[in-house]
Design an enzyme around this catalytic site. Structure first.
Site, mmCIF file in Angstrom:
data_model
loop_
_atom_site.group_PDB
_atom_site.id
_atom_site.type_symbol
_atom_site.label_atom_id
_atom_site.label_comp_id
_atom_site.label_asym_id
_atom_site.label_seq_id
_atom_site.Cartn_x
_atom_site.Cartn_y
_atom_site.Cartn_z
ATOM 1 N N ASP A 192 -31.299 17.407 0.521
ATOM 2 C CA ASP A 192 -30.494 18.549 0.106
ATOM 3 C C ASP A 192 -31.411 19.449 -0.731
ATOM 4 O O ASP A 192 -31.756 19.109 -1.864
ATOM 5 C CB ASP A 192 -29.302 18.050 -0.723
ATOM 6 C CG ASP A 192 -28.382 19.184 -1.159
ATOM 7 O OD1 ASP A 192 -28.787 20.361 -1.098
ATOM 8 O OD2 ASP A 192 -27.244 18.889 -1.596
ATOM 9 N N HIS A 193 -31.771 20.606 -0.178
ATOM 10 C CA HIS A 193 -32.765 21.462 -0.831
ATOM 11 C C HIS A 193 -32.228 22.115 -2.113
ATOM 12 O O HIS A 193 -33.001 22.680 -2.894
ATOM 13 C CB HIS A 193 -33.251 22.538 0.141
ATOM 14 C CG HIS A 193 -34.716 22.833 0.020
ATOM 15 N ND1 HIS A 193 -35.460 22.507 -1.099
ATOM 16 C CD2 HIS A 193 -35.591 23.439 0.878
ATOM 17 C CE1 HIS A 193 -36.709 22.898 -0.925
ATOM 18 N NE2 HIS A 193 -36.824 23.465 0.268
ATOM 19 N N ARG A 194 -30.920 22.048 -2.325
ATOM 20 C CA ARG A 194 -30.365 22.557 -3.580
ATOM 21 C C ARG A 194 -30.729 21.634 -4.743
ATOM 22 O O ARG A 194 -30.827 22.071 -5.890
ATOM 23 C CB ARG A 194 -28.842 22.663 -3.485
ATOM 24 C CG ARG A 194 -28.324 23.607 -2.416
ATOM 25 C CD ARG A 194 -26.825 23.476 -2.253
ATOM 26 N NE ARG A 194 -26.433 22.106 -1.915
ATOM 27 C CZ ARG A 194 -25.160 21.704 -1.779
ATOM 28 N NH1 ARG A 194 -24.181 22.570 -1.965
ATOM 29 N NH2 ARG A 194 -24.888 20.460 -1.467
#
Length: 417
Positions: free
Chosen positions: A389-391
């Site tokens: 999850d790049h967040r």
């Protein structure tokens, strides 16, 4: 006065379920602890035990009924010394079949009472639909209801766009998960329709949400398995007398957990305006069950021995395939592992299981040309892909986790140290 037996909440998030099967009938005597029914939640089929003693005097919800709300009276029990007669005329004979389910959403609410149909500008919607609409900023005045008499239900609101009057057919969610089965043309091809169970509905909903709301980043590494396979063989010889046979997956569970401990920036989850950093690595392991994919959890896998992981994983997988997992055995986890190597799959990208922030996809170990100490040779190599999850996780941190996992697998003695 007969005792009302109500639909139980079998998990903290359960709002409704399917009464899959009755194991008792009217006239049966039950004691505390007797299994009365099997109830299908959004994750598993669970047994419902009697709490009181007495005689079943009525079955008020027929088996197979979907969308039964928690707290609904499903049967009545006459206690000791009471007349075996229901408190009110039995309604089981009049029980109507559940409305056709909406894919990836809960079943429509029961038909409203007389006078509940829309009048003028009045909007008729279920309480749950109203709450979801308020949270998402959806104007119910323009949402078309698919429930009885046009009642707006949860699925209608979930298909609508925030602030929009009506969910257009081209809306992303509606396109990914059709609101009604009739919207999917059959093109004249013969087919057999199989109604979705609660597990499959949940899988459809959660994976759609995951791909639409989570920015995935994928990182792949090739890993030599020769040392791990040799160690596994030696351990299995030593553990044979104890009836334990380690699988490659058992060792990979341990490796992922230790990698998360080494790279704690990846043992996290994105929670709106906060980042949750976990101090324990709980590994959710994908298991294919008859009802659909489910992920039982090996808690604190980094601190467990591989033999303990093997025993626990076997027990959890058996329960998963039988639909007998308890909520605490599949809810939670800080990261997931999905292994399709046994099917000969070389490499794949897995979908993140929210609210987790990463999942590791493992392919088959196979003989490949490989450079060892500057010379070309043949080695057993496995491709592993991390979905992040790049967040919550930067690419560099994800790369460090993949490197840590590779080091642990290629130097496996640290897995049993």
């Amino acid at each position: 006065m007969p005792i009302a037996i109500k639909m139980p909440a079998l998990s903290p998030t359960m709002e409704e379920g399917t009464l899959a099967k009755w194991l008792v009938k009217v006239g049966d005597t039950v004691s505390s602890g007797d299994i009365m029914a099997e109830i299908e939640t959004d994750k598993a089929t669970m047994e419902f035990e009697a709490v009181d003693e007495g005689v079943i005097v009525s079955i008020d919800v027929a088996e197979g009924t979907e969308g039964v709300k928690v707290g609904t009276v499903i049967a009545q029990l006459a206690g000791e010394g009471e007349e075996a007669k229901p408190a009110a005329p039995a309604r089981a004979a009049k029980a109507e079949p559940a409305p056709a389910p909406v894919p990836a959403a809960s079943a429509p609410a029961p038909a409203p009472v007389a006078g509940a149909a829309p009048k003028g500008d009045r909007v008729v919607a279920s309480p749950l639909a109203k709450r979801i609409a308020a949270d998402r900023g959806v104007d119910l005045a323009g949402v078309k209801g698919s429930g009885p008499n046009g009642r707006i239900v949860k699925a209608d609101v979930e298909a609508a766009q925030p602030g929009a009057a009506v969910a257009a057919p081209s809306a992303p969610l509606a396109a990914a998960v059709p609101a009604v089965a009739a919207a999917v043309p059959d093109f004249g091809i013969p087919y057999e329709a199989e109604k979705l169970n609660n597990v499959r509905k949940t899988i459809a909903r959660r994976l759609t949400e995951a791909k639409q709301t989570i920015p995935h980043i994928y990182l792949t590494v090739d890993i030599r398995l020769d040392a791990l396979l040799k160690l596994r063989g030696e351990l299995n010889k030593a553990l044979e007398a104890d009836g334990i046979k380690l699988s490659v997956n058992d060792l990979l569970i341990k490796a992922l957990a230790k990698a998360l401990v080494r790279v704690p920036k990846c043992n996290v989850s994105f929670a709106g305006d906060e980042l949750r950093k976990y101090s324990r690595a709980d590994i959710s392991v994908a298991v294919a069950a008859p009802s659909g994919l489910i992920t039982p959890i090996v808690v604190d896998a980094a601190s467990r021995g591989v033999a303990q992981i093997s025993r626990e994983m076997k027990a959890l997988a058996d329960k998963a395939r039988e639909g007998k997992l308890m909520p605490h055995e599949y809810q939670g986890g800080t990261a997931s592992l999905s292994n399709l190597g046994m099917f000969g799959i070389k490499q794949f990208d897995a979908v993140i299981n929210p609210p987790q922030a990463m999942i590791l996809a493992v392919g088959a170990g196979e003989q490949r040309p490989y450079v060892v100490d500057g010379a070309l040779s043949i080695a057993t190599v496995m491709s592993a892909t991390g979905s992040f999850d790049h967040r919550a996780i930067d690419g560099a941190d994800g790369a460090q986790l993949m490197q840590a996992f590779k080091d642990l697998v290629e130097n496996p003695l640290s897995l049993v140290a």
